[in-house]
Design an enzyme around this catalytic site. Structure first.
Site, PDB file in Angstrom:
ATOM      1  CD  GLU A   1      41.819  45.767  50.713  1.00 41.58           C
ATOM      2  OE1 GLU A   1      42.686  46.588  50.351  1.00 41.58           O
ATOM      3  OE2 GLU A   1      42.031  44.857  51.517  1.00 41.58           O
TER       4      GLU A   1
ATOM      5  N   GLY B   1      29.386  51.507  48.922  1.00 44.55           N
ATOM      6  CA  GLY B   1      30.349  50.459  48.609  1.00 44.55           C
ATOM      7  C   GLY B   1      31.448  51.041  47.735  1.00 44.55           C
ATOM      8  CB  SER B   2      31.950  51.108  44.059  1.00 41.24           C
ATOM      9  OG  SER B   2      32.163  49.727  43.842  1.00 41.24           O
TER      10      SER B   2
ATOM     11  CG  PHE C   1      39.837  49.840  56.865  1.00 37.78           C
ATOM     12  CD1 PHE C   1      40.721  50.894  56.835  1.00 37.78           C
ATOM     13  CD2 PHE C   1      38.976  49.666  55.782  1.00 37.78           C
ATOM     14  CE1 PHE C   1      40.749  51.765  55.753  1.00 37.78           C
ATOM     15  CE2 PHE C   1      38.984  50.535  54.706  1.00 37.78           C
ATOM     16  CZ  PHE C   1      39.877  51.595  54.695  1.00 37.78           C
TER      17      PHE C   1
ATOM     18  NE  ARG D   1      40.926  10.750  36.342  1.00 37.95           N
ATOM     19  CZ  ARG D   1      40.011   9.838  36.653  1.00 37.95           C
ATOM     20  NH1 ARG D   1      40.313   8.879  37.505  1.00 37.95           N
ATOM     21  NH2 ARG D   1      38.805   9.920  36.142  1.00 37.95           N
TER      22      ARG D   1
ATOM     23  N   GLY E   1      35.289  15.842  36.981  1.00 34.91           N
ATOM     24  CA  GLY E   1      34.225  15.675  37.974  1.00 34.91           C
ATOM     25  C   GLY E   1      34.724  15.797  39.393  1.00 34.91           C
TER      26      GLY E   1
ATOM     27  CG  HIS F   1      41.232  18.631  39.996  1.00 36.22           C
ATOM     28  ND1 HIS F   1      42.086  19.688  39.758  1.00 36.22           N
ATOM     29  CD2 HIS F   1      41.772  17.938  41.036  1.00 36.22           C
ATOM     30  CE1 HIS F   1      43.084  19.642  40.620  1.00 36.22           C
ATOM     31  NE2 HIS F   1      42.928  18.590  41.394  1.00 36.22           N
TER      32      HIS F   1
ATOM     33  CD  GLU G   1      33.347  45.667  37.431  1.00 36.06           C
ATOM     34  OE1 GLU G   1      33.080  44.664  36.741  1.00 36.06           O
ATOM     35  OE2 GLU G   1      33.610  45.605  38.659  1.00 36.06           O
TER      36      GLU G   1
ATOM     37  CB  THR H   1      34.545  46.243  41.871  1.00 35.53           C
ATOM     38  OG1 THR H   1      34.458  47.546  41.252  1.00 35.53           O
ATOM     39  CG2 THR H   1      33.550  46.153  43.025  1.00 35.53           C
TER      40      THR H   1
END
Length: 379
Positions: free
Chosen positions: A363, A131-132, A123, A268, A340, A338, A367, A365
């Site tokens: 698709e 962009g936006s 597409f 852990r 380190g 996790h 905002e 942002t």
């Protein structure tokens, strides 16, 4: 109100869950390191009849609903977001414009092979300066005799290297603003059409992201998709559906990161106890589980509304916004749990975090989603 999946949806979930674990997950780490595109995965998905899942059976599709599509995207993204975004874009961005606006002849010629998985759907909307602000499209299409001649460029296009045809927007009448933008079906092997795949990305390394350059590419008049001047409106409608796919990706990536974190926390040991025995870690995991479930419910609601033929723009934007921002937070906490090791590629959660960031951008942002929601609530 029934929150149970239908028998068909549950069957698809079980099928794709097992497929993701057996066929997609084992190569995910290597694909992230090498950028190898998972052609073999999509060949297998095609054999399962999933490449045209939500499209009508008369065009080779599965005749399934949008919830089923979201489930497949989620399960693929749970183990490999590159595979998830490839599938989501193939269906919601490649196939959807044809299904929504194509003529019967166009559907037979272009949607049917997409449903078979002969090639991937793509597409073309985003441009270097649009962009936006998708209304800022600069690519042009000029009618010359019995052809449209298209010139311009597109950027950040998913799947284009593996598409034989794709839909894209171009300006046909600059004086009409966004009402002068039209959509076209363009063969990728047409003279003057070039695809470049040179991006070095933060994440989603095994997905195909390209730049398109069109230098006087000629297509027949019948390759106009929908009505002349309606391309901008058409593609905004496509994005509404596509946001459900991106939201489902957010749920899937977050679920994958959460699963790894829960398993790690149970194994852990620190200070003589497993991490999961510490309340601080329990609270993190509880918040992760809660927000994933909330996001999944929002995705299913937006998908259900779409399937009912009811307005879903607001709900799709909400689902996309919440699920993608939730996903980033979950991945951040997964790395933290996790410690380190979370910073090391071996434990994979750092890959989930890198892959997740694109969801807050692509698709629309975060905002832009807030602007869409604000408009829908009457602001």
């Amino acid at each position: 109100m029934n929150f149970d999946l239908t028998e068909e949806q549950a069957m698809i979930r079980d099928l794709i869950h097992d497929f993701a674990d057996a066929e997609v997950a084992p190569g995910a780490v290597d694909r992230d390191r090498t950028g190898h595109f998972p052609v073999e995965v999509f060949e297998k998905l095609a054999k399962l009849g999933l490449m045209g899942l939500p499209f009508p059976e008369q065009y080779g599709g599965g005749g399934a609903d949008t919830i089923s599509f979201a489930i497949v995207v989620e399960e693929l993204s749970r183990v490999c977001a590159s595979t998830g975004i490839t599938y989501s874009a193939h269906v919601s961005l490649g196939g959807a414009p044809l299904a929504l606006f194509g003529t019967e002849e166009q559907k037979a010629a272009y949607l049917t092979p997409l449903c078979r998985g002969d090639y991937l759907g793509a597409f073309g909307l985003t441009e270097p300066d649009a962009g936006s602000d998708a209304g800022g499209t600069r690519t042009t299409a000029v009618r010359t005799g019995d052809q449209w001649v298209i010139s311009g460029s597109k950027c950040f296009i998913t799947n284009a290297s593996y598409a034989r045809n794709l839909a894209l927007t171009a300006v046909t009448d600059r004086s009409k603003g966004t009402s002068g933008i039209s959509a076209f079906i363009v063969p990728t092997n047409a003279p003057g059409f070039t695809t470049h795949c040179n991006y070095e990305k933060m994440g989603l390394h095994a997905s195909n992201t390209t730049e398109l350059v069109l230098e006087e590419v000629a297509v027949p008049l019948e390759n106009l998709l929908g009505k002349e001047g309606n391309g901008f409106k058409q593609f905004l409608a496509v994005l509404d559906g596509g946001r459900i796919g991106i939201a489902a990706m957010g749920v899937g990536i977050a679920q994958g990161a959460y699963d790894k974190s829960l398993r790690y926390a149970k194994q852990r040991k620190q200070f003589g106890r497993t991490l999961s025995a510490f309340q601080a870690i329990q609270f993190k995991l509880a918040d992760m589980a809660m927000n994933i479930e909330l996001a999944r419910t929002m995705v299913y609601k937006a998908a259900w509304l779409k399937d009912q033929g009811r307005p879903f723009k607001k709900e799709a934007a909400m689902a996309k916004l919440f699920a993608t921002e939730m996903c980033m937070k979950v991945c951040d906490q997964a790395v933290q749990i996790h410690g380190g090791y979370g910073y090391m590629k071996e434990y994979e959660v750092e890959r989930f975090m890198r892959d997740a960031k694109l969801l807050e951008i692509g698709e629309g942002t975060s905002e832009i989603q807030r602007l869409v929601i604000a408009a829908q609530i009457g602001c």
